[in-house]
Every structure is written in structure tokens, then in C-alpha cells.
Design an enzyme around this catalytic site. Structure first.
Site, PDB file in Angstrom:
ATOM      1  N   HIS A 271       0.829  -1.205   0.000  1.00 22.44           N
ATOM      2  CA  HIS A 271       0.000   0.000   0.000  1.00 22.44           C
ATOM      3  C   HIS A 271       0.867   1.261   0.000  1.00 22.44           C
ATOM      4  O   HIS A 271       0.701   2.153  -0.844  1.00 22.44           O
ATOM      5  CB  HIS A 271      -0.916  -0.008   1.229  1.00 22.44           C
ATOM      6  CG  HIS A 271      -1.819   1.183   1.344  1.00 22.44           C
ATOM      7  ND1 HIS A 271      -3.147   1.138   1.017  1.00 22.44           N
ATOM      8  CD2 HIS A 271      -1.580   2.454   1.745  1.00 22.44           C
ATOM      9  CE1 HIS A 271      -3.702   2.321   1.206  1.00 22.44           C
ATOM     10  NE2 HIS A 271      -2.764   3.145   1.658  1.00 22.44           N
ATOM     11  N   GLU A 272       1.791   1.337   0.945  1.00 24.04           N
ATOM     12  CA  GLU A 272       2.632   2.531   1.055  1.00 24.04           C
ATOM     13  C   GLU A 272       3.547   2.674  -0.166  1.00 24.04           C
ATOM     14  O   GLU A 272       3.843   3.794  -0.602  1.00 24.04           O
ATOM     15  CB  GLU A 272       3.450   2.497   2.346  1.00 24.04           C
ATOM     16  CG  GLU A 272       2.632   2.430   3.627  1.00 24.04           C
ATOM     17  CD  GLU A 272       1.577   3.532   3.747  1.00 24.04           C
ATOM     18  OE1 GLU A 272       1.740   4.593   3.102  1.00 24.04           O
ATOM     19  OE2 GLU A 272       0.583   3.325   4.456  1.00 24.04           O
TER      20      GLU A 272
ATOM     21  N   HIS B 221       1.660   4.447  -2.856  1.00 19.56           N
ATOM     22  CA  HIS B 221       1.730   5.904  -2.689  1.00 19.56           C
ATOM     23  C   HIS B 221       3.090   6.419  -3.170  1.00 19.56           C
ATOM     24  O   HIS B 221       3.179   7.448  -3.842  1.00 19.56           O
ATOM     25  CB  HIS B 221       1.562   6.277  -1.217  1.00 19.56           C
ATOM     26  CG  HIS B 221       0.152   6.281  -0.732  1.00 19.56           C
ATOM     27  ND1 HIS B 221      -0.860   6.975  -1.367  1.00 19.56           N
ATOM     28  CD2 HIS B 221      -0.423   5.697   0.354  1.00 19.56           C
ATOM     29  CE1 HIS B 221      -1.998   6.807  -0.701  1.00 19.56           C
ATOM     30  NE2 HIS B 221      -1.755   6.035   0.336  1.00 19.56           N
TER      31      HIS B 221
ATOM     32  N   GLU C  22      -6.108   7.586  -2.904  1.00 19.74           N
ATOM     33  CA  GLU C  22      -5.836   6.245  -2.373  1.00 19.74           C
ATOM     34  C   GLU C  22      -5.893   5.165  -3.456  1.00 19.74           C
ATOM     35  O   GLU C  22      -5.593   4.005  -3.183  1.00 19.74           O
ATOM     36  CB  GLU C  22      -6.838   5.892  -1.265  1.00 19.74           C
ATOM     37  CG  GLU C  22      -6.689   6.696   0.020  1.00 19.74           C
ATOM     38  CD  GLU C  22      -5.402   6.385   0.783  1.00 19.74           C
ATOM     39  OE1 GLU C  22      -4.863   5.271   0.622  1.00 19.74           O
ATOM     40  OE2 GLU C  22      -4.933   7.245   1.536  1.00 19.74           O
TER      41      GLU C  22
ATOM     42  N   TYR D  20     -13.227   6.098   0.928  1.00 19.16           N
ATOM     43  CA  TYR D  20     -12.645   4.797   1.273  1.00 19.16           C
ATOM     44  C   TYR D  20     -13.167   3.714   0.326  1.00 19.16           C
ATOM     45  O   TYR D  20     -12.410   2.948  -0.262  1.00 19.16           O
ATOM     46  CB  TYR D  20     -12.999   4.409   2.710  1.00 19.16           C
ATOM     47  CG  TYR D  20     -12.061   4.945   3.763  1.00 19.16           C
ATOM     48  CD1 TYR D  20     -10.792   4.407   3.933  1.00 19.16           C
ATOM     49  CD2 TYR D  20     -12.439   5.990   4.598  1.00 19.16           C
ATOM     50  CE1 TYR D  20      -9.930   4.884   4.902  1.00 19.16           C
ATOM     51  CE2 TYR D  20     -11.578   6.477   5.569  1.00 19.16           C
ATOM     52  CZ  TYR D  20     -10.327   5.919   5.715  1.00 19.16           C
ATOM     53  OH  TYR D  20      -9.468   6.387   6.673  1.00 19.16           O
TER      54      TYR D  20
END
Length: 367
Positions: A155-156, A159, A185, A299
Site C-alpha cells: 500500500h505505502e 503511494h 488512495e 474509502y
């Protein structure tokens, strides 16, 4: 919901199942359905294997190379990497600070040190921080990660790629800057989708003792467990999102309007109803203190976008460089230079559909 109530009554002896019993029943039913332990799973997710597999995935997807390089760091455990394009030119760099330690802030995040832009006719290379709080290695043994840890680093890193692979030269729209809140996101959740893919799982697992990759039987249990309760989890998020949006649309609230709106939303979509005295809204800090006012829907919306984008990789091949470069060209490299919906349509060829997300959670039959 019927399954939970039935299990509570017949297997746990809870004759009158109440809302506060559901978490307990759900966990007991989960244990009964999926017989594996988190410790068993961790043995396969050694940190070096996870990073090697993750780096290898994006190298194939985007025709880049990731190399570790010496650089000044604030802790001996911190590592620095550079990203090279297919010509071998350095285009970005990132620090990885993965282990928990005394005095370090908890959680996981990506932050930018330098953003890509043009300064005095020269391109400033972007630099990112990727920070987690994983268990540190012990002796000669590598750090062992949970499935959630693996999803977190993917996930990170998503980004980070959004920040580092931008091609914009104006600071206001470079990387993640200027990207709408409900789409920022998307690149990070997109990367999470690769974790529970069988082909990818073979590249990111390496048993700490035997060196073997994760067996199919255990992998199938992880997939089934991830989809456990997916329907209830989804309607719960819809409840939060609708409540938030309707609350912020009400410009002249009546007395007790907050609770009335929440009750009305629950009657429409919920399957669990808390006691009359419950005041969940009073502690919904995401929308009152966390910056999500009227935006909590993002979300679930980002999940729709990322799942639908990922479905093209499922159709064309997980390691397909043509699709990977299209994702790079139409989404990651664009930053906030155009509306996120335009970038999505340019990549997918149409506006997003919810079907891919429903299939991913086992709520719609796979074609």
C-alpha cells in the site's frame, strides 16, 4: 447474519444473540472455518523475500530498476534505494524505515522529502520516505511479516510510486499533489490487490527455514478468510459513508438531527442495530477531526477504482508490461495535472464499474 446467529445459538449457547455478541461469535466462527495461525503464515513472509518480490513486480510492470544505494540515514536500519528508467538514468529515490523502535511514531505512511519539478531549467528528482513499524530481525533471522504487514508495505509503496514516477514539472500537480481526495488512495489500494494473487505470492514468499514458497492450500485459506464477512463489512462502510454525506448536506439541522439521520440510514442498509442509547456519531472522529467530512465515501470509492483498474491486469496478465506501462502513462505519471476520472478512463477505456470489487470480495460470481 443468519449464519452468525445460528452459530451463536447452536455452537456457543448464546440463546438471545445481541449486537454486542456479534464480534465474539464472528471471531469464533472464523477460527472454526479457517484452521491456520498467523504464526504459520509469517514463516513464509520474510522481509527480504517480500521486498524482492515487490520490487521485481514493479520492475516488470513499469520497465524500471530498483537498486540499493549508500546515503546518509538517521538510523542504521534505514535503507536508501534509487529508481532507474530503462536507459539506466536515475529518476527517483526512496528511504525505507521499516522496523519499530523506541521513540518512533506508530503506524505506516509515505511522505515526500522532495517532489519532482523544474528548477532553473533542471529537473529535481523526487525522493520519498516509506515508513512502517514491523518487528525487527532477531539475530541472524530476518524480520517476519504478517499478511497485514505485507499489504501495508504494498500500500505505502503504491503511494510512493505515485509520488516518484510522476512526469510533471509543476509542483502543484506533481506526484500526489493536486489529486482529488477521492482518488489519492487509488494507486495505493491498487498495489494491495497484487498480494493475494497466486502468481505474485510465489515471488514474495520464502519460508524462513525451508526456503519453500507458500503452498496452494494455505494460500486458498488466506483468500477465503479475507472474504469472510465481506458483505457485512461492505454495508457497514456504506452506512458510514451515507450518514456522513447526508449529515453534511443538512444545512439547517433540527434538534437530534444527527441521530435521526444515522437511524434512517441504518434502516435502509444495515443488518446490525446497536442499542437505543448508543451514540456512535459522537466518536466518529474521521469526519469531525480527521479531514473526511463529507468525504468518508472515498474509502469505498477508492476500492472500486483500484479493483476495477486491477481487473485489467487480471484479464491481460499480472506481469504484463504493456498494461503496466499504460497504468504508468495514464495514471501514475499524470499526478494532479488532469481530473482523476479522466486518467482512469484513459487507462481502463471506460468509467469505473463496481463489478470487479464485488467479485474480489466473493460477492459476485467470477466470470
Amino acid at each position: 447474519m443468519e449464519e452468525l446467529i445460528d452459530y451463536g445459538k447452536n455452537m456457543l449457547g448464546i440463546k438471545d444473540v445481541q449486537t454486542w455478541d456479534l464480534s465474539f461469535i464472528s471471531e469464533k466462527l472464523r477460527e472454526a472455518k479457517f484452521s491456520y495461525s498467523e504464526n504459520e503464515v509469517k514463516q513464509y513472509f520474510t522481509e527480504p523475500a517480500v521486498l524482492k518480490g515487490m520490487f521485481g513486480l514493479v520492475e516488470k510492470m513499469f520497465s524500471i530498476k530498483i537498486k540499493e544505494k549508500k546515503a546518509p540515514v538517521w538510523n542504521d536500519d534505514v535503507k536508501f534505494f534509487v529508481i532507474e528508467d530503462k536507459e539506466g538514468k536515475e529518476i527517483a529515490g526512496f528511504y525505507m524505515d521499516l522496523y519499530a523502535r523506541n521513540g518512533k511514531r506508530g503506524g505506516a505512511w509515505m511522505n515526500d522529502q522532495i517532489s519532482r519539478r523544474e528548477v532553473d531549467g533542471k529537473i529535481q528528482k523526487p525522493i520519498a520516505y516509506l515508513v512502517c513499524n514491523f518487528a525487527a530481525p532477531v539475530g541472524d533471522n530476518p524480520s517476519l511479516l504478517t499478511l497485514r504487514d505485507v499489504e501495508t508495505i504494498f500500500h505505502e509503496f503504491g503511494h510512493g510510486l505515485h509520488h516518484m514516477l510522476t512526469r510533471q514539472t509543476e509542483l502543484a500537480v506533481s506526484g500526489i499533489s493536486g489529486v482529488e481526495w477521492d482518488a489519492v488512495e487509488m494507486p495505493s489500494q491498487f498495489m494491495e490487490n497484487f498480494v493475494l494473487n497466486w502468481d505474485v505470492m510465489q515471488t514474495i514468499t520464502h519460508h524462513v527455514k525451508t526456503g519453500k514458497t507458500m503452498p496452494r492450500e494455505l494460500f486458498d485459506k488466506l483468500v477465503a478468510a479475507k472474504n469472510y464477512g465481506a458483505g457485512m463489512a461492505n454495508v457497514r462502510q456504506i452506512e458510514f459513508a451515507l450518514f456522513d454525506m447526508l449529515l453534511h448536506m443538512d444545512t439547517h439541522p433540527e434538534k437530534d438531527a444527527v441521530q435521526k439521520i444515522l437511524t434512517a440510514v441504518r434502516k435502509e442498509v444495515a443488518v446490525t442495530f446497536p442499542p437505543e442509547y448508543n451514540r456512535f456519531a459522537n466518536s466518529f472522529s474521521h469526519i469531525f477531526a480527521g479531514g473526511y467530512a463529507a468525504g468518508y465515501y472515498s474509502y469505498k470509492w477508492a476500492e472500486v477504482l483500484s479493483a476495477d483498474a486491477f481487473s485489467l491486469f487480471q484479464e491481460k496478465g499480472i506481469f504484463n508490461p504493456e498494461v503496466g506501462n499504460k497504468w504508468l502513462d495514464e495514471v501514475l505519471s499524470r499526478g494532479g495535472s488532469r481530473p482523476a476520472m479522466d486518467s482512469f478512463v484513459a487507462f481502463r477505456g471506460r468509467k469505473p464499474l463496481v463489478d470487479a470489487l464485488l467479485r474480489q470480495y466473493g460477492l459476485l460470481e467470477t466470470k
